[in-house]
Every structure is written in C-alpha cells, then in structure tokens.
Design a protein around this motif. Structure first.
Motif, short mmCIF file in Angstrom:
data_model
loop_
_atom_site.label_atom_id
_atom_site.label_comp_id
_atom_site.label_asym_id
_atom_site.label_seq_id
_atom_site.Cartn_x
_atom_site.Cartn_y
_atom_site.Cartn_z
N ASP A 194 5.11 8.46 -0.36
CA ASP A 194 6.14 8.94 0.61
C ASP A 194 5.93 7.84 1.88
O ASP A 194 6.77 8.04 2.94
CB ASP A 194 6.20 10.16 1.27
CG ASP A 194 4.64 10.85 1.47
OD1 ASP A 194 3.73 10.01 1.60
OD2 ASP A 194 4.92 11.88 1.82
N LYS A 195 4.84 7.28 1.90
CA LYS A 195 4.78 6.22 3.05
C LYS A 195 4.14 4.69 2.52
O LYS A 195 3.36 4.77 1.62
CB LYS A 195 3.55 6.56 3.86
CG LYS A 195 3.55 5.90 5.24
CD LYS A 195 2.65 6.80 6.07
CE LYS A 195 2.69 6.07 7.42
NZ LYS A 195 1.58 6.71 8.38
N ALA A 196 4.67 3.66 2.74
CA ALA A 196 4.50 2.44 2.37
C ALA A 196 4.24 1.21 3.27
O ALA A 196 5.09 1.15 4.45
CB ALA A 196 5.75 2.07 1.41
N GLY B 253 0.82 -1.10 0.00
CA GLY B 253 -0.15 -0.02 -0.11
C GLY B 253 1.07 1.22 -0.02
O GLY B 253 1.97 1.43 0.65
N LEU B 254 0.47 2.39 -0.50
CA LEU B 254 1.45 3.47 -0.85
C LEU B 254 0.39 4.91 -0.57
O LEU B 254 -0.71 4.57 -1.17
CB LEU B 254 1.92 3.59 -2.32
CG LEU B 254 2.72 2.54 -2.50
CD1 LEU B 254 2.94 2.44 -4.35
CD2 LEU B 254 4.02 2.65 -1.94
N SER B 255 0.75 5.58 0.15
CA SER B 255 0.32 7.02 0.42
C SER B 255 0.15 7.69 -0.94
O SER B 255 0.73 7.37 -1.93
CB SER B 255 0.82 7.54 1.55
OG SER B 255 2.05 8.12 0.95
N MET C 38 16.22 -4.10 4.19
CA MET C 38 17.69 -3.59 4.00
C MET C 38 17.81 -2.98 2.79
O MET C 38 18.73 -2.31 2.42
CB MET C 38 18.39 -5.04 3.72
CG MET C 38 18.38 -5.75 5.07
SD MET C 38 18.73 -4.85 6.64
CE MET C 38 20.37 -4.55 6.23
N SER C 39 16.72 -2.78 1.78
CA SER C 39 16.74 -2.13 0.61
C SER C 39 16.93 -0.72 0.96
O SER C 39 16.72 0.05 2.11
CB SER C 39 15.72 -2.46 -0.38
OG SER C 39 14.49 -1.51 0.03
N ASP C 40 17.15 0.15 -0.12
CA ASP C 40 17.00 1.74 -0.13
C ASP C 40 15.87 2.37 0.04
O ASP C 40 15.82 3.50 0.37
CB ASP C 40 17.98 2.47 -0.96
CG ASP C 40 19.43 1.99 -1.15
OD1 ASP C 40 20.04 1.84 -0.12
OD2 ASP C 40 20.13 1.77 -2.25
N LEU C 41 14.66 1.57 -0.28
CA LEU C 41 13.49 1.98 -0.14
C LEU C 41 12.91 2.18 1.20
O LEU C 41 13.22 1.25 2.11
CB LEU C 41 12.35 0.97 -1.08
CG LEU C 41 12.79 0.64 -2.51
CD1 LEU C 41 11.71 -0.20 -3.05
CD2 LEU C 41 12.61 2.35 -3.28
N ASN C 42 12.07 3.14 1.55
CA ASN C 42 11.59 3.17 2.99
C ASN C 42 10.42 2.74 3.02
O ASN C 42 9.17 3.11 2.55
CB ASN C 42 11.59 4.70 3.25
CG ASN C 42 11.18 4.96 4.58
OD1 ASN C 42 11.12 4.06 5.58
ND2 ASN C 42 10.81 6.04 4.96
N PHE C 43 10.07 1.33 3.60
CA PHE C 43 8.87 0.76 3.95
C PHE C 43 8.59 1.28 5.47
O PHE C 43 9.27 0.92 6.28
CB PHE C 43 8.99 -0.88 3.68
CG PHE C 43 9.03 -1.26 2.64
CD1 PHE C 43 7.88 -1.32 1.39
CD2 PHE C 43 10.33 -1.39 2.07
CE1 PHE C 43 8.07 -1.56 0.10
CE2 PHE C 43 10.53 -1.84 0.45
CZ PHE C 43 9.29 -1.78 -0.39
N ASP C 44 7.22 1.79 5.48
CA ASP C 44 6.84 2.27 6.90
C ASP C 44 6.39 0.81 7.83
O ASP C 44 6.92 0.88 9.03
CB ASP C 44 6.06 3.20 6.78
CG ASP C 44 6.52 4.62 6.23
OD1 ASP C 44 7.17 5.46 6.93
OD2 ASP C 44 6.40 4.62 4.99
#
Length: 145
Positions: free
Chosen positions: A55-57, A49-51, A85-91
């Motif tokens: 910017d929020k996942a 799910g994405l905002s 561990m990836s560069d993506l930001n999962f909230d």
C-alpha cells in the motif's frame, strides 16, 4: 491513466550495477527503509520498493551515467512522470544518479534533494528535456488523455 507495460530494456553491466546500488539505497540508506518489505525489479521502473501490504511504493529510476546535463536529467524523468500519471499510487518517485553537476544544485553540499534545490536555469533545461522526451513518446508510451 491505467498502467500499461509496453517496453522492456536489456540491461548492461553498468546499468545492472546501478540498479543494485539503487536497491541498496532503498534497503539501507533512507530513514524509512524499514518500511520496505519487497522489491519489484524492472517492472514499474528499475527498482520499486513496496511495503508489506503493497500500500506504499518507492519508485526508483537509476542512471549510472557520470556526466549529464540538466536536459538529459529531464529526459530521464519521463518514466517517473509516467508512473506519477498512472492510476497506481507511488509515494516516492526517485531519480538515483551517480552524479549531478554542482551547478545544477542551489546547495551543492546536498546529495539527497528535491526540486527546491535545483537552480532556475537548470530547472528550465530539465523541463525542456522532460517535455521533449514526453513529446517523442506520447503516442506510444504516455497516454495522452
């Protein structure tokens, strides 16, 4: 670690049903469901799910298997670990399962819970399963850096 897409899966009926249930969970059954505007299906994980501005996942790995051991649950966490561990930001990193053994949880009455509600013995086994799966996939799936 950069996010690299390296694998795909063929989803069977049961798996597709559970991915749908995971998406419904994100859409309707979380206190923050109203913050989710879009869904990425089978890309980062089963359902993400994405905002509205992405910017929020909320990343969900879904498993419909009815009888699982703590070690098997640990193995299922490998994709969520990769995403962490990836560069993506999962909230939020969520493992959505059809059932969890009562002996797995400290408080068996909770069906939404975090790591703080896992019995010590189960946690040890869960960790063994995760480490085992990471070791299998390190060279091709998880960047060892």
């Amino acid at each position: 670690m950069a996010y690299v897409v390296q694998s795909t899966e063929k989803v069977r009926g049961t798996g597709a049903d559970f991915e749908t249930k995971a998406m419904l969970y994100l859409m309707c059954f979380r206190d923050d469901s109203n913050e989710i505007s879009y869904f990425a299906i089978d890309f980062y994980n089963d359902v993400t799910g994405l905002s509205i501005h992405a910017d929020k996942a909320w990343d969900v790995q879904s498993k419909g298997t009815k009888k699982v051991s703590a070690k098997e649950i640990g193995r299922e966490l490998v994709t969520l670990f990769k995403n962490e561990m990836s560069d993506l930001n999962f909230d939020y990193l969520i493992l959505f399962m059809s059932s969890v053994p009562e002996s797995f949880r400290k408080d068996a009455s909770k069906n939404h819970f975090g790591i703080d509600n896992i019995e010590d013995k189960s946690f040890k086994s869960l960790r063994e399963g995760l480490v085992s799966e990471l070791n299998k996939r390190t060279s091709s799936y998880i960047d060892a850096a």
